[in-house]
Design an enzyme around this catalytic site. Sequence first.
Site, PDB file in Angstrom:
ATOM      1  N   ILE A  11       0.805  -1.152  -0.139  1.00 24.67           N
ATOM      2  CA  ILE A  11      -0.037  -0.083  -0.021  1.00 24.67           C
ATOM      3  C   ILE A  11       0.947   1.312   0.089  1.00 24.67           C
ATOM      4  O   ILE A  11       0.601   2.167  -0.845  1.00 24.67           O
ATOM      5  CB  ILE A  11      -0.939  -0.046   1.070  1.00 24.67           C
ATOM      6  CG1 ILE A  11      -1.889  -1.059   0.994  1.00 24.67           C
ATOM      7  CG2 ILE A  11      -1.717   1.371   1.306  1.00 24.67           C
ATOM      8  CD1 ILE A  11      -2.897  -1.457   2.307  1.00 24.67           C
ATOM      9  N   ASP A  30      11.174   3.973   4.442  1.00 22.24           N
ATOM     10  CA  ASP A  30      10.856   2.397   5.033  1.00 22.24           C
ATOM     11  C   ASP A  30      11.860   1.716   5.778  1.00 22.24           C
ATOM     12  O   ASP A  30      13.239   2.282   5.574  1.00 22.24           O
ATOM     13  CB  ASP A  30      10.816   1.892   3.493  1.00 22.24           C
ATOM     14  CG  ASP A  30       9.885   0.253   3.694  1.00 22.24           C
ATOM     15  OD1 ASP A  30       8.657   0.047   3.319  1.00 22.24           O
ATOM     16  OD2 ASP A  30      10.428  -0.821   4.423  1.00 22.24           O
ATOM     17  N   ASP A  56      12.843   3.379  10.705  1.00 21.63           N
ATOM     18  CA  ASP A  56      12.060   2.395  11.755  1.00 21.63           C
ATOM     19  C   ASP A  56      11.159   3.096  12.409  1.00 21.63           C
ATOM     20  O   ASP A  56      11.535   3.917  13.657  1.00 21.63           O
ATOM     21  CB  ASP A  56      13.219   1.762  12.626  1.00 21.63           C
ATOM     22  CG  ASP A  56      12.690   0.703  13.386  1.00 21.63           C
ATOM     23  OD1 ASP A  56      11.404   0.443  13.715  1.00 21.63           O
ATOM     24  OD2 ASP A  56      13.520   0.107  14.232  1.00 21.63           O
ATOM     25  N   ASN A  83       1.867   5.265   7.038  1.00 19.51           N
ATOM     26  CA  ASN A  83       1.191   4.032   6.498  1.00 19.51           C
ATOM     27  C   ASN A  83       1.793   2.627   7.067  1.00 19.51           C
ATOM     28  O   ASN A  83       1.356   1.661   7.137  1.00 19.51           O
ATOM     29  CB  ASN A  83       1.351   3.761   4.936  1.00 19.51           C
ATOM     30  CG  ASN A  83       1.048   2.421   4.303  1.00 19.51           C
ATOM     31  OD1 ASN A  83       0.184   1.956   4.298  1.00 19.51           O
ATOM     32  ND2 ASN A  83       2.191   1.870   4.078  1.00 19.51           N
ATOM     33  N   SER A 135      -7.195  -0.195   9.885  1.00 15.40           N
ATOM     34  CA  SER A 135      -7.778  -1.485   9.157  1.00 15.40           C
ATOM     35  C   SER A 135      -9.155  -1.539   9.601  1.00 15.40           C
ATOM     36  O   SER A 135      -9.728  -1.161  10.834  1.00 15.40           O
ATOM     37  CB  SER A 135      -6.897  -2.557   9.989  1.00 15.40           C
ATOM     38  OG  SER A 135      -7.285  -4.047   9.413  1.00 15.40           O
ATOM     39  N   TYR A 148      -2.896  -7.232  16.735  1.00 13.97           N
ATOM     40  CA  TYR A 148      -3.073  -6.311  15.381  1.00 13.97           C
ATOM     41  C   TYR A 148      -4.415  -5.570  15.599  1.00 13.97           C
ATOM     42  O   TYR A 148      -4.363  -4.366  15.478  1.00 13.97           O
ATOM     43  CB  TYR A 148      -3.276  -7.346  14.229  1.00 13.97           C
ATOM     44  CG  TYR A 148      -3.272  -6.572  12.908  1.00 13.97           C
ATOM     45  CD1 TYR A 148      -2.383  -5.904  12.460  1.00 13.97           C
ATOM     46  CD2 TYR A 148      -4.519  -6.464  12.333  1.00 13.97           C
ATOM     47  CE1 TYR A 148      -2.306  -5.100  11.296  1.00 13.97           C
ATOM     48  CE2 TYR A 148      -4.586  -5.982  11.072  1.00 13.97           C
ATOM     49  CZ  TYR A 148      -3.545  -4.889  10.754  1.00 13.97           C
ATOM     50  OH  TYR A 148      -3.607  -4.630   9.364  1.00 13.97           O
ATOM     51  N   LYS A 152      -4.280  -1.368  15.795  1.00 15.68           N
ATOM     52  CA  LYS A 152      -4.761  -0.678  15.043  1.00 15.68           C
ATOM     53  C   LYS A 152      -6.308   0.057  15.409  1.00 15.68           C
ATOM     54  O   LYS A 152      -6.446   1.247  14.991  1.00 15.68           O
ATOM     55  CB  LYS A 152      -5.433  -1.658  13.768  1.00 15.68           C
ATOM     56  CG  LYS A 152      -4.097  -2.015  12.719  1.00 15.68           C
ATOM     57  CD  LYS A 152      -3.537  -1.099  12.223  1.00 15.68           C
ATOM     58  CE  LYS A 152      -2.615  -1.642  11.408  1.00 15.68           C
ATOM     59  NZ  LYS A 152      -1.870  -0.502  10.495  1.00 15.68           N
ATOM     60  N   VAL A 181      -6.475  -6.392   1.398  1.00 11.39           N
ATOM     61  CA  VAL A 181      -5.293  -5.935   0.205  1.00 11.39           C
ATOM     62  C   VAL A 181      -4.610  -7.145  -0.152  1.00 11.39           C
ATOM     63  O   VAL A 181      -3.940  -7.524   0.640  1.00 11.39           O
ATOM     64  CB  VAL A 181      -4.903  -4.707   0.461  1.00 11.39           C
ATOM     65  CG1 VAL A 181      -4.204  -4.123  -0.489  1.00 11.39           C
ATOM     66  CG2 VAL A 181      -6.260  -3.654   0.854  1.00 11.39           C
ATOM     67  N   TYR A 211     -16.705 -10.886   0.630  1.00  9.92           N
ATOM     68  CA  TYR A 211     -16.848  -9.324   0.347  1.00  9.92           C
ATOM     69  C   TYR A 211     -17.779  -9.351  -0.805  1.00  9.92           C
ATOM     70  O   TYR A 211     -17.850 -10.163  -1.737  1.00  9.92           O
ATOM     71  CB  TYR A 211     -15.547  -8.984  -0.246  1.00  9.92           C
ATOM     72  CG  TYR A 211     -14.326  -8.778   0.734  1.00  9.92           C
ATOM     73  CD1 TYR A 211     -14.068  -7.492   1.200  1.00  9.92           C
ATOM     74  CD2 TYR A 211     -13.924  -9.924   1.429  1.00  9.92           C
ATOM     75  CE1 TYR A 211     -13.105  -7.194   2.167  1.00  9.92           C
ATOM     76  CE2 TYR A 211     -12.857  -9.700   2.445  1.00  9.92           C
ATOM     77  CZ  TYR A 211     -12.608  -8.322   2.924  1.00  9.92           C
ATOM     78  OH  TYR A 211     -11.839  -8.249   4.107  1.00  9.92           O
TER      79      TYR A 211
END
Length: 252
Positions: A11, A30, A56, A83, A135, A148, A152, A181, A211
């Site tokens: 993404i 990155d 980082d 992101n 997310s 996770y 998020k 994704v 979906y």
Amino acid sequence: MALVTGAGSGIGRAIAHRLGAGGARVICTDIDLDGAQSIAGEIEEAGGSALAFRMDISCETSVRDTVAGALAETGHLNAVAANAGIMVEGDLLSLSLDDWNRAMAVNATGAFLTARATLPYLIESGGGSLVFTASTVALSGMKGVAAYSASKGAVAALTRQIAADYASRGIRVNAVAPGAVRTPLSESQFRARADTDAEVEALLTAVIQRYPISRWGMPEDIAALVAFLLGRDSGWITGQIIPVDGGLLETR
């Protein structure tokens, strides 16, 4: 000037491409410097302007010094796509504390550190826009991703809080909440569960059967919304967590 974290793949790469094609000078960051340099090179080859830096997002010093160093070269900043993130799988009883801490360090603390390092520059530039990648699991539960999901969820709450605190300074803050994704990261997770390519494809197909728009999301689907939220046409939108999920949350 726009800064993108996690720009080396998936993404983040699509966001960097989209912003570069739209005329922004893009700071590509990155933890994988080769990935950041690769996307910066692609933007330059397409006629845009980009710089690459290793960063980082879980390390305060790395974020602070990279942002300061990049903007010493480039000047003002008016758009940030925060992101970068990681997936950590496991339900509550199977997670180790290390798993939990790793998800929080990258996804939640990383979002905080990125915002804290870039906000002063956005304010100094007279205002700007910050977009987090959250997310759908920040908005609705899903089996097997406790850390996770929690990390998020923290990103979603942070989005609303920063939006409230800094609207008067000309700062808009929103988050996109992608569903499934198809990226190198998501494919690698399915390959770890299967022995053959056919088994991988079966797993991928099973996911999108849930979906209404029966295909995987693509990085470009997310990048299009991020670019809109970072731009002037979204000037009266802030504090929003916007699903990009093929209709999953509202129809299941």
